[in-house]
Design an enzyme around this catalytic site. Sequence first.
Site, PDB file in Angstrom:
ATOM      1  N   LYS A 107       0.847  -1.196   0.000  1.00 35.52           N
ATOM      2  CA  LYS A 107       0.000   0.000   0.000  1.00 35.52           C
ATOM      3  C   LYS A 107       0.882   1.245   0.000  1.00 35.52           C
ATOM      4  O   LYS A 107       2.087   1.176   0.226  1.00 35.52           O
ATOM      5  CB  LYS A 107      -0.914   0.004   1.225  1.00 35.52           C
ATOM      6  CG  LYS A 107      -0.185   0.066   2.554  1.00 35.52           C
ATOM      7  CD  LYS A 107      -1.157   0.053   3.717  1.00 35.52           C
ATOM      8  CE  LYS A 107      -0.411   0.134   5.052  1.00 35.52           C
ATOM      9  NZ  LYS A 107      -1.330   0.195   6.209  1.00 35.52           N
ATOM     10  N   ARG A 150     -10.835   0.693  15.049  1.00 33.11           N
ATOM     11  CA  ARG A 150     -10.651   1.480  13.831  1.00 33.11           C
ATOM     12  C   ARG A 150     -11.603   0.919  12.788  1.00 33.11           C
ATOM     13  O   ARG A 150     -12.689   1.431  12.600  1.00 33.11           O
ATOM     14  CB  ARG A 150      -9.170   1.434  13.401  1.00 33.11           C
ATOM     15  CG  ARG A 150      -8.787   2.480  12.388  1.00 33.11           C
ATOM     16  CD  ARG A 150      -7.286   2.485  12.143  1.00 33.11           C
ATOM     17  NE  ARG A 150      -6.782   1.206  11.649  1.00 33.11           N
ATOM     18  CZ  ARG A 150      -5.502   1.000  11.313  1.00 33.11           C
ATOM     19  NH1 ARG A 150      -4.614   1.965  11.447  1.00 33.11           N
ATOM     20  NH2 ARG A 150      -5.117  -0.175  10.862  1.00 33.11           N
ATOM     21  N   TYR A 173      17.672  29.488   8.763  1.00 26.81           N
ATOM     22  CA  TYR A 173      16.520  30.298   9.159  1.00 26.81           C
ATOM     23  C   TYR A 173      16.371  30.288  10.675  1.00 26.81           C
ATOM     24  O   TYR A 173      16.415  29.239  11.320  1.00 26.81           O
ATOM     25  CB  TYR A 173      15.230  29.761   8.528  1.00 26.81           C
ATOM     26  CG  TYR A 173      15.106  30.039   7.048  1.00 26.81           C
ATOM     27  CD1 TYR A 173      15.045  31.346   6.578  1.00 26.81           C
ATOM     28  CD2 TYR A 173      15.030  29.005   6.126  1.00 26.81           C
ATOM     29  CE1 TYR A 173      14.911  31.613   5.219  1.00 26.81           C
ATOM     30  CE2 TYR A 173      14.894  29.255   4.774  1.00 26.81           C
ATOM     31  CZ  TYR A 173      14.846  30.563   4.330  1.00 26.81           C
ATOM     32  OH  TYR A 173      14.723  30.818   2.984  1.00 26.81           O
ATOM     33  N   MET A 197      13.661  24.433   2.402  1.00 29.38           N
ATOM     34  CA  MET A 197      12.908  23.758   1.355  1.00 29.38           C
ATOM     35  C   MET A 197      13.804  22.877   0.488  1.00 29.38           C
ATOM     36  O   MET A 197      13.442  21.734   0.159  1.00 29.38           O
ATOM     37  CB  MET A 197      12.178  24.774   0.471  1.00 29.38           C
ATOM     38  CG  MET A 197      11.357  24.121  -0.632  1.00 29.38           C
ATOM     39  SD  MET A 197      10.521  25.316  -1.686  1.00 29.38           S
ATOM     40  CE  MET A 197       9.233  25.880  -0.586  1.00 29.38           C
TER      41      MET A 197
END
Length: 368
Positions: A39, A133, A265, A313
């Site tokens: 999957k 679930r 950053y 990024m």
Amino acid sequence: MPRPIEACIDLAALRHNYLVARKHAHSGAGAAKAWAVVKANAYGHGLLRAAAALGDLADGFALLDLDEAVTLREAGIRQPILLLEGFFENADLAVCARHGLSVVIHRLEQLQSLRRAGLRLPIYLKLNSGMNRLGLGEAQLPAVRCELAAMAAASALGPVTLMTHFAEADAAGGKACIAWQLERFARMTTAWPEAAGFAVSVANSAAILRYPQTAHDWVRPGIMLYGGSPFADQDAASLELKPVMTLRSRILAVQEIGIGERVGYGGTFIAHRPTRVGVVACGYADGYPRHAPGGTPIAVAGQQTRTLGRVSMDMLACDLTDLPETGVDSPVVLWGDGVPADAVATSAGTISYELFCALARRVPVRTV
């Protein structure tokens, strides 16, 4: 020249890990068969790539999406294929029948739709033993039995397997949790005479590795196929698993900074000594976790070091201070061969499943 980042997929390692799952499955009460769970695009490794590598080895393939199941059939896969969430629309049933797919039934309405369609499909009845679930509850079993009896009377009942899913097989107290769920599973089926003739599938990767007595007829290895450990307290290598995906890049630039200078950053890394900073061509747009903190393990030219500051990024920084022979174009491993994905994931507060599945489409993939 393309940007120097790529994901290398080791198909031999994938085959090896499947055989590890099979070995554990055969060490239990019998010789269980193993679904290769593919999957989520084979956990980010490529559906057709994984299926081709396991095509002559796997007992069957398990996934979620009907279109992907059809893709496997059209690619020549002839083993059983299991739809782990079953069908979503009644119209899907004809497609399932045409391609010989097995379906998980986790709601009574699904079983009723299958009876009305009159199609004889292999079905996996998912019982809710405590995961809460997906799965049929104990109160629904009388109605389930009636539906199955009606299908059998109409000669429209295919092979039936009972399944459930463990919620805490990977936890430190997994043994007690598994015992509790198996007790509930048994309670749901012991008063059901027909159930004695049904196959059983309950074991996921964690249960396969630590609790081989849960193997029964079919096991469902997932993360272990791709070289990830399902356990927080045990690494993949100790489980005989090999990394399948290695995310590689190179050093783009080197900065020499002094004491008190910052990196990236927000300036979250502050140098406490003269520091050589390597800038790596990899960032969160490539699938590397943005929330990975400074200090996350990384390898440069085969030597272990750490990341520095925030992930950008397209780039991240690493510490080259104690690796004087490294520099621009030095090879980098973000995770995989030499840097366990589990270690990177732990540092980032996540799991290796997420790292693999998050690999960005812009990253070239090469098989080795």
